[in-house]
Design a protein around this motif. Sequence first.
Motif, mmCIF file in Angstrom:
data_model
loop_
_atom_site.group_PDB
_atom_site.id
_atom_site.type_symbol
_atom_site.label_atom_id
_atom_site.label_comp_id
_atom_site.label_asym_id
_atom_site.label_seq_id
_atom_site.Cartn_x
_atom_site.Cartn_y
_atom_site.Cartn_z
ATOM 1 N N VAL A 1 16.130 -13.199 4.834
ATOM 2 C CA VAL A 1 16.066 -12.021 3.964
ATOM 3 C C VAL A 1 15.823 -12.462 2.526
ATOM 4 O O VAL A 1 16.475 -13.385 2.020
ATOM 5 C CB VAL A 1 17.378 -11.208 4.034
ATOM 6 C CG1 VAL A 1 17.311 -10.026 3.063
ATOM 7 C CG2 VAL A 1 17.625 -10.713 5.445
ATOM 8 N N VAL A 2 14.886 -11.806 1.869
ATOM 9 C CA VAL A 2 14.620 -12.048 0.450
ATOM 10 C C VAL A 2 14.925 -10.738 -0.290
ATOM 11 O O VAL A 2 14.150 -9.784 -0.228
ATOM 12 C CB VAL A 2 13.163 -12.481 0.205
ATOM 13 C CG1 VAL A 2 12.935 -12.743 -1.287
ATOM 14 C CG2 VAL A 2 12.830 -13.709 1.015
ATOM 15 N N TRP A 3 16.055 -10.713 -0.983
ATOM 16 C CA TRP A 3 16.480 -9.497 -1.686
ATOM 17 C C TRP A 3 15.769 -9.381 -3.018
ATOM 18 O O TRP A 3 15.794 -10.288 -3.837
ATOM 19 C CB TRP A 3 17.995 -9.523 -1.913
ATOM 20 C CG TRP A 3 18.781 -9.008 -0.765
ATOM 21 C CD1 TRP A 3 19.380 -9.759 0.201
ATOM 22 C CD2 TRP A 3 19.034 -7.652 -0.444
ATOM 23 N NE1 TRP A 3 20.013 -8.952 1.115
ATOM 24 C CE2 TRP A 3 19.818 -7.645 0.745
ATOM 25 C CE3 TRP A 3 18.693 -6.440 -1.021
ATOM 26 C CZ2 TRP A 3 20.259 -6.469 1.342
ATOM 27 C CZ3 TRP A 3 19.124 -5.259 -0.435
ATOM 28 C CH2 TRP A 3 19.904 -5.289 0.739
ATOM 29 N N ARG A 4 15.141 -8.218 -3.210
ATOM 30 C CA ARG A 4 14.561 -7.915 -4.527
ATOM 31 C C ARG A 4 15.019 -6.510 -4.917
ATOM 32 O O ARG A 4 16.193 -6.179 -4.703
ATOM 33 C CB ARG A 4 13.039 -8.084 -4.479
ATOM 34 C CG ARG A 4 12.612 -9.548 -4.228
ATOM 35 C CD ARG A 4 11.125 -9.761 -4.507
ATOM 36 N NE ARG A 4 10.761 -11.159 -4.301
ATOM 37 C CZ ARG A 4 10.186 -11.636 -3.213
ATOM 38 N NH1 ARG A 4 9.901 -10.822 -2.194
ATOM 39 N NH2 ARG A 4 9.892 -12.918 -3.092
ATOM 40 N N ARG A 5 14.127 -5.694 -5.482
ATOM 41 C CA ARG A 5 14.616 -4.425 -6.036
ATOM 42 C C ARG A 5 14.012 -3.191 -5.383
ATOM 43 O O ARG A 5 14.048 -2.105 -5.963
ATOM 44 C CB ARG A 5 14.324 -4.389 -7.542
ATOM 45 C CG ARG A 5 15.063 -5.458 -8.316
ATOM 46 C CD ARG A 5 14.813 -5.341 -9.798
ATOM 47 N NE ARG A 5 15.512 -6.373 -10.556
ATOM 48 C CZ ARG A 5 15.438 -6.542 -11.866
ATOM 49 N NH1 ARG A 5 14.683 -5.703 -12.586
ATOM 50 N NH2 ARG A 5 16.107 -7.499 -12.467
ATOM 51 N N SER A 6 13.450 -3.315 -4.182
ATOM 52 C CA SER A 6 12.898 -2.130 -3.524
ATOM 53 C C SER A 6 13.915 -1.440 -2.627
ATOM 54 O O SER A 6 13.594 -0.440 -1.986
ATOM 55 C CB SER A 6 11.662 -2.508 -2.705
ATOM 56 O OG SER A 6 12.011 -3.396 -1.661
ATOM 57 N N GLY B 1 5.474 -5.748 -10.247
ATOM 58 C CA GLY B 1 5.109 -4.378 -9.933
ATOM 59 C C GLY B 1 5.659 -3.895 -8.600
ATOM 60 O O GLY B 1 5.682 -2.688 -8.343
ATOM 61 N N TYR B 2 6.090 -4.834 -7.746
ATOM 62 C CA TYR B 2 6.590 -4.452 -6.415
ATOM 63 C C TYR B 2 8.046 -4.853 -6.202
ATOM 64 O O TYR B 2 8.840 -4.050 -5.725
ATOM 65 C CB TYR B 2 5.713 -5.073 -5.322
ATOM 66 C CG TYR B 2 4.283 -4.610 -5.409
ATOM 67 C CD1 TYR B 2 3.941 -3.305 -5.069
ATOM 68 C CD2 TYR B 2 3.280 -5.463 -5.869
ATOM 69 C CE1 TYR B 2 2.631 -2.865 -5.161
ATOM 70 C CE2 TYR B 2 1.967 -5.032 -5.963
ATOM 71 C CZ TYR B 2 1.648 -3.728 -5.618
ATOM 72 O OH TYR B 2 0.349 -3.303 -5.725
ATOM 73 N N GLY C 1 0.820 -1.211 0.000
ATOM 74 C CA GLY C 1 0.000 0.000 0.000
ATOM 75 C C GLY C 1 0.854 1.261 0.000
ATOM 76 O O GLY C 1 0.534 2.249 -0.673
ATOM 77 N N PHE C 2 1.950 1.228 0.750
ATOM 78 C CA PHE C 2 2.874 2.369 0.822
ATOM 79 C C PHE C 2 3.494 2.635 -0.551
ATOM 80 O O PHE C 2 3.552 3.790 -1.007
ATOM 81 C CB PHE C 2 3.957 2.084 1.855
ATOM 82 C CG PHE C 2 4.835 3.263 2.156
ATOM 83 C CD1 PHE C 2 4.567 4.076 3.240
ATOM 84 C CD2 PHE C 2 5.935 3.554 1.370
ATOM 85 C CE1 PHE C 2 5.378 5.177 3.532
ATOM 86 C CE2 PHE C 2 6.744 4.635 1.637
ATOM 87 C CZ PHE C 2 6.468 5.459 2.722
ATOM 88 N N ILE C 3 3.965 1.596 -1.215
ATOM 89 C CA ILE C 3 4.616 1.758 -2.518
ATOM 90 C C ILE C 3 3.641 2.324 -3.547
ATOM 91 O O ILE C 3 3.984 3.226 -4.323
ATOM 92 C CB ILE C 3 5.198 0.412 -2.981
ATOM 93 C CG1 ILE C 3 6.426 0.052 -2.142
ATOM 94 C CG2 ILE C 3 5.568 0.459 -4.466
ATOM 95 C CD1 ILE C 3 6.977 -1.335 -2.425
ATOM 96 N N ASP C 4 2.417 1.803 -3.578
ATOM 97 C CA ASP C 4 1.439 2.298 -4.558
ATOM 98 C C ASP C 4 1.164 3.779 -4.359
ATOM 99 O O ASP C 4 1.094 4.560 -5.323
ATOM 100 C CB ASP C 4 0.147 1.497 -4.443
ATOM 101 C CG ASP C 4 0.219 0.158 -5.166
ATOM 102 O OD1 ASP C 4 1.156 -0.023 -5.970
ATOM 103 O OD2 ASP C 4 -0.646 -0.703 -4.918
ATOM 104 N N ILE D 1 10.875 3.831 -6.856
ATOM 105 C CA ILE D 1 11.390 2.844 -5.899
ATOM 106 C C ILE D 1 12.410 1.975 -6.633
ATOM 107 O O ILE D 1 12.070 1.383 -7.659
ATOM 108 C CB ILE D 1 10.260 1.943 -5.346
ATOM 109 C CG1 ILE D 1 9.075 2.776 -4.863
ATOM 110 C CG2 ILE D 1 10.779 1.015 -4.259
ATOM 111 C CD1 ILE D 1 9.329 3.637 -3.673
ATOM 112 N N PRO D 2 13.665 1.920 -6.222
ATOM 113 C CA PRO D 2 14.257 2.431 -4.984
ATOM 114 C C PRO D 2 15.084 3.714 -5.157
ATOM 115 O O PRO D 2 15.777 4.097 -4.219
ATOM 116 C CB PRO D 2 15.165 1.290 -4.579
ATOM 117 C CG PRO D 2 15.705 0.797 -5.888
ATOM 118 C CD PRO D 2 14.581 0.959 -6.880
#
Length: 340
Positions: free
Chosen positions: A332-337, A295-296, A263-266, A276-277
Motif C-alpha cells: 500500500v502506498v498512502w497518499r491523499r486521494s 496533481g493526483y 482519468g477518473f480523477i480528472d 478529492i478526497p
Amino acid sequence: MPILPKSKSKPQKAPISAHKVAELAGVSRSAVSRTFTEGASVSDSTRRKVMAAAEKLGYHVNHLARGLIQHRSGIVCLIVAEMQTPYQSAFLEAVTRRLQEIGKVVMVLNTAGLAANVEAALRQTLNYRADATVVVSGSPSASLIETCIDNGQRVILINRDDPIVGPECIMVGNEDAAREACLMLLRAGCTRLAVVSSTAGTPSVTARENAFVAAAAAEGFAVTVSRAGPTGYAAGGDSARQLLAASLRPDGVFCVTDLLAIGFIDAARQDFRLSIPDDLCVIGFDDIAEAGWLGYNLTTFRQPIGEIAEYIAAILTTDEVATQNKKFPVQVVWRRSVRP
C-alpha cells in the motif's frame, strides 16, 4: 528532370571467420574456439595471440550459431501489449535491463493483446529457438504452451493463475490488494462503493474486480461496476461520467489500474467539480510514476517490479523449473486521494 548518377554500392563483406583469426594468430581453429568458450582450457600465450588477432581483424563470436549447436540460443522473448502505458514500459525497462546483465539476448514481440496476435508471437519464438518466453500480456492457448514446452522452451506467464501444467507462473497479490482497498474505503467512511474496471478481461484485472466486489459483499455493501472501455486513461474518464452523473453517485472508488484512476480523477474534477478526497475517495493499482504527481497524490498499491525482474533473471540462470506459482505481495502506498 536531371538524371542522377547511379551509386556504386559496395558489396557486403562476409563476417570475419574464426579460421582467419587462427591463421593470423598462428594457432589451430580449435584454439580460437576454446579461447572464446568460457571455462575451456587454453594457455595464456595462446589466449594473448588469439585476442590480439581478433582485435586486429575485428572478429566477433557468432553466439547464435554456437548456441544452436549447443541447443541454447540465449534468446529470451517478451510478449507484451500496450507497451506505451506507464506500467508496461517500467516493467519492460526493469526486466530487459536485468536479463541483459546476465548475458541474455532479449527480443520484445509487440502484440495488440488479441489472442490471435499473442499466439502468433509465441509461434515466432519457436522459429528463433528462444530459450524462454515471458508472456506479459494476453492468454495463449494451453495447447500452444505445451508445444513450446515440448520443444524445450521455458514459458513464464505473468499475472495469470492457470491450471495448465508446465509453464512457470508469476503472480502478484491482486485479490489481497482489492480486499484491502475495500476496507480502506470503508474505514474512510465511504458507503456507496464502485469499482472502475475495463473491457480487457485480463486475469489480473478480473481478479481485482471480483475480489473487491466479494469483499464489499462480505461487509454488507453492494458495488457498482463500470467497464467503459480498454484499460486506459480515456476509459477512466468515461467511467467517471457514467458513475458520477447518477443521483446516488459513489463516494468511494477502486480503480483496477492507476491509469484508469487518473482519468477518473480528472473527469471528476473537471466535469463535476468534485474535490478529492473530500467529496470522493479514489484508490488505484500499480503505483506508476504519475500516481505520485502533486496533481493526483493517488493512494495505490505498488507492484514489486524490481523483485519480479530479479526473480525472472534468477530462474533463467538455472535449469530447474519452478513447480509452484510464485506470488509477490503488493504494498500500500498512502497518499491523499483517500480521507485519513
